[in-house]
Structure formats: C-alpha cells, structure tokens
Design an enzyme around this catalytic site. Structure first.
Site, PDB file in Angstrom:
ATOM      1  N   MET A  52      26.428 -13.103  34.436  1.00 60.56           N
ATOM      2  CA  MET A  52      25.892 -14.263  33.726  1.00 60.56           C
ATOM      3  C   MET A  52      24.801 -14.978  34.514  1.00 60.56           C
ATOM      4  O   MET A  52      23.819 -15.453  33.948  1.00 60.56           O
ATOM      5  CB  MET A  52      27.054 -15.218  33.428  1.00 60.56           C
ATOM      6  CG  MET A  52      26.888 -15.985  32.169  1.00 60.56           C
ATOM      7  SD  MET A  52      26.528 -14.899  30.767  1.00 60.56           S
ATOM      8  CE  MET A  52      26.261 -16.122  29.534  1.00 60.56           C
ATOM      9  N   CYS A  53      24.964 -15.024  35.858  1.00 58.13           N
ATOM     10  CA  CYS A  53      23.978 -15.770  36.636  1.00 58.13           C
ATOM     11  C   CYS A  53      22.613 -15.089  36.573  1.00 58.13           C
ATOM     12  O   CYS A  53      21.566 -15.750  36.549  1.00 58.13           O
ATOM     13  CB  CYS A  53      24.441 -15.926  38.084  1.00 58.13           C
ATOM     14  SG  CYS A  53      24.732 -14.371  38.913  1.00 58.13           S
ATOM     15  N   THR A  54      22.625 -13.758  36.520  1.00 60.56           N
ATOM     16  CA  THR A  54      21.358 -13.020  36.409  1.00 60.56           C
ATOM     17  C   THR A  54      20.684 -13.333  35.078  1.00 60.56           C
ATOM     18  O   THR A  54      19.496 -13.638  35.020  1.00 60.56           O
ATOM     19  CB  THR A  54      21.614 -11.502  36.497  1.00 60.56           C
ATOM     20  OG1 THR A  54      22.345 -11.232  37.677  1.00 60.56           O
ATOM     21  CG2 THR A  54      20.318 -10.722  36.510  1.00 60.56           C
TER      22      THR A  54
END
Ligand SMILES: [Zn+2]
Length: 478
Positions: free
Chosen positions: A260-262
């Site tokens: 998700m952070c990417t």
C-alpha cells in the site's frame, strides 16, 4: 437548370428500377435457396436416417475428431489404442460438469459441445447483466435478467444438434456428493477462489481408500481455468494424486500485489498508478455517485480510471499507462482452449494430460510455461494428515481465528470452531449466524486455557472454503 432537373429525374428513375430489380433478384434467390436448402436438408436427413440412426449426425460430422481417436500419432499416449469406440464414448456416455456459465463458462460450453461432448451439465448462480454481453457471447440483450446457466444451455442445445446441456441455476453448495459423483470430468470456469476450493474439497471428499490405498475409480479429474488481468492459467488436478487447489493456495496471495505504501506514496510502475486510482481515488471521489463501485465491464468507469491514472503517472514521470492496462482484459480464449483440450485428452485417454499447471501471461509480450505443481505434504484439504495448531495456553481464541484466516496455506473466510469438551460438542465461535455469533463472541477474548482446551485437543473447523470439516490438533507450547 432543365438539363439538371432532367438528369436528376433520370437518376431517380434508374434508382427506382435498380431497387425493383434487386428486390426481384432477392426474392428469386430466397426461393432458390429455399429449394436448395430443402434438397440439402433431405439429403442430410437421408444420410442421418440411413447411416447412424442418431439424430443430428451427418456424414463427416466427426471427421476431425476421429482423426485424433482412430489413428496413432507422435503425441498419442503410449498405451493408447486407436479405436472407433472412443468417439462413441464421447458422444454417448461421457458426462461433463461445467462450473460457471460466465466469461470462461461460455467458451468452455461452446468448445466442449463442438468437440463432441453431448452430456454436459452447467451450474451457475448468476443472472445475465447487460455488462456481460461484450464477451459472454451466448447471451443476447433480450436475455438480460435471465439465469446464465439456462440461457447458455438453450443456446448450445439449439445451435449444436444432438447436444444436451442441462442447466442448474444454483450455487455449487446446493448439491451433495451424489450429484457430483455422476460426472466423469469436472471443469471449473470460476472467478471465485472460495468456490474453487469448495469444489476441490468436494472432489477430495469423494475419494475412497482401501487400507490407505486410493481407489482410482473414485477419482474425478478437475480441470481448472482461471484468469486475472493479463494472466491466465489452466491446471489438471487428479484429486488425491496430484497437487490440489489448497496445496498451492499460497500462489493466490490473499493481499493485494503491491504494498500500500508504494501505491500511495512512491509509485514506480504504471500498475502502481492504476492501482492507486482503483483502490484509493475511486472510493474517495465516487465519480459515478455515492456507493457506486468500480465496474470493470463499464467503459465509462474504465475511461475515468485510465484518465486519472494517466494524470498520476505524469506527476511521477512514469510512462506506460494505457487503456489496455487499465482495462485488464481477460484471456478467456487461451485459458479455456487449454482446458477444453485437457478434457478431450482425459476423456479419450488418447494423449498425456498436462502436467499439471500451465501459466499464460501477456502483460508485456507473450509468455507461457508449464510446470508441475507439487503436492503439499500436510495440505489441509488432500493430505489426510491432521493439521497442527501450535499456541501457548495463554493465547486467546481470537489469535487462533486470525491464524486460520491469515495463514497463507489456510486462508479461511469465516471459520466456525467447535471442540468436544467433557463429552459435549461445544461451539467455541461461529460467525455466520448472528445469534450464535453474539453468544460465542465473549470466547474470543478468553485464553485457550480458560476455555478448558488442553494439549492434544481436537478442534473441528468448518468454513465456506470446504464442504468438509477440517480437524486440527491443538499443540500447547509452554
Ligand atoms: Zn492438497
């Protein structure tokens, strides 16, 4: 001016005459072709009545299929004995079950029926939506709202003489062992992993063992096709003998492919941008109204996602966001051709089946590869090995529940846990019935010790991913 008017009149007259001539010609052609058709039809009828005594077969109908069954070749199975009886088995005896009458199912039914299979059942619980029509080609606009299984069966039965597709507008869970046992081969064209696992579990439950030795006559082969975006796969499963769906469950990641952070903060690939729009921007912007979910079949939705993804890619200097990537079109044709071929190979036993997992990928160029997926020694579905659950006595039931749902090899959805305590069957937690959930919810916060569970205790777990209860043995660690 007059000369112009004259020319215009002349042109109209010619047009009128041409129109009349064409109409006459068409009428004549229609009458002629009717006669020709009638003659042809009669000839066919004569050939059929005199030849095979079987309605719907005409001379040469199965020539192409016979070439595979009535002569040996470099690729035929070493034990294969060419014979004219193989065709008879396909046409008269072999009973196939197709699960799903959607994108994959339409293709499967068409392929199987044209290959000579006549006793086909199809199970599908869905009705036809207008967005299905672009690729589920057995359906027409006036079929919208009707059960997919019924319409698909009608279409194939009307189009392919002699074919008898029996539709079931049902969930696969509506049927029991006796229903599934009647088929020689089962083909899955499903988009749900849960349904696929349930079907897998059902076929494993049909296996019988004599003194620990598998009775081969109890095996019903499962041919499974799947697609996701630009990827497709076809696999051949001999329950109890080769890797089953649950053996390779870790191949289906439960979480999304990109962290998700990417996606949210440092996209590098065009896919990251598309995922960002699909997962984060769509629910935030709700571009087609409150609560309207993204419909991958709706061109307006896809166009919206494509444009936003394109903008985001530009912000991060990423190239390669295309409409095709956004659409994630599916490869039903390739996957289902492979599956239908496997059914034919299996039913005729003329060729060695796929061993056992074919992947197909055209994300970038074209790639296909076949490998042998191996059985998992302690597969919870097919190994017959009791499953161990290791927890300290201080662990809460909630942790066990999380393990059952989050472990990559189990991936249960709403497990119900029961145990035999002091000779009584006790439900420790059950989620699917609201009243029982409420009553058993306090157990989730209790430790295993507080629940009275001891080392070696058996826990029976029921879940929608399998028709059978899975037995676990509790190993209390100190
Ligand atoms: Zn297995």
């Amino acid at each position: 001016f007059y000369s112009l008017l004259f020319r215009e009149k002349k042109r109209r007259k010619i047009e009128e005459l041409t129109e009349k001539l064409v109409t006459k010609c068409l009428k004549l052609a229609a009458a002629l072709s009717c006669t020709v058709r009638y003659i042809l039809f009669s000839v066919c009828r004569m050939a059929v009545d005199g030849g095979h005594g079987d309605s719907g077969d005409w001379d040469g109908r199965w020539n192409h299929v016979k070439k595979f069954l009535e002569r040996p070749g470099p690729f035929t199975h070493p034990d294969f004995e060419p014979s004219i009886e193989s065709l008879g088995f396909l046409l008269e005896t072999c009973k196939i079950l197709v699960i799903g009458a959607g994108g994959l199912g339409c293709e499967l039914l068409k392929n199987l029926a044209l290959s000579g299979f006549r006793h086909i059942h199809v199970v599908d619980m869905d009705t036809i939506d207008i967005s299905n029509l672009n690729r589920q080609f057995l359906f027409r606009p006036n079929n919208v709202g009707r059960p997919k299984a019924d319409v698909a069966a009608d279409f194939v039965n009307n189009r392919i003489p002699g074919c008898k597709v029996v539709p079931h507008f049902n969930k696969i869970q509506d049927f029991d062992e006796s229903f599934y046992r009647q088929f020689h081969i089962i083909v899955c064209g499903l988009d749900s992993i849960i349904a696929r696992r349930w079907m897998n579990g059902m076929l494993i439950s049909l296996l019988s063992y004599n003194d620990g030795v598998l009775d081969p006559s109890s095996i019903i082969p499962l041919i499974d096709g799947g697609t996701e975006g630009f990827k497709g796969n076809a696999r051949v499963i001999l329950p109890g003998m080769t890797a089953c769906i649950d053996c390779t469950l870790a191949l289906y990641p439960p979480q999304i492919n990109f962290p998700m952070c990417t996606i949210a903060s440092m996209p590098r690939l065009p896919e990251h941008c598309v995922e960002y729009v699909r997962m984060l921007q769509w629910p935030k912007d709700e571009p087609f109204g409150e609560g309207v979910g993204l419909d991958g079949d709706n061109p307006e939705h896809i166009q919206w996602v494509f444009q936003r993804a394109h903008e985001r890619a530009a912000d991060y200097n990423i190239t390669g966001v295309t409409y095709r990537l956004t659409q994630g079109e599916e490869h039903h044709t390739v996957t289902t051709s492979a599956c239908s071929t496997e059914v034919f190979k299996m039913a005729s036993s003329a060729y060695i089946p796929l061993n056992n997992y074919l992947v197909f990928n055209d994300v970038d160029g074209l790639y296909t590869y076949t490998f042998e997926a191996e059985r998992k020694e302690n597969c919870s579905a097919c190994s017959q090995v009791p499953q161990d659950l290791q927890f300290p006595p201080s662990a809460k039931l909630q942790e066990v529940l999380e393990y059952l749902t989050e472990n990559a090899s189990l991936q249960m959805k709403s497990p119900a846990i029961t145990a035999t305590l002091e000779g009584k069957n006790k439900t420790l937690y059950l989620q699917t019935v609201a009243s029982i959930e409420e009553r058993t919810r306090p157990n989730l916060c209790k430790t295993l010790k507080e629940l009275g569970l001891s080392d070696g205790q058996e826990l029976a777990v029921a879940d929608i991913t399998t028709p059978q209860t899975v037995l676990f043995k509790l190993k209390l660690t100190s």
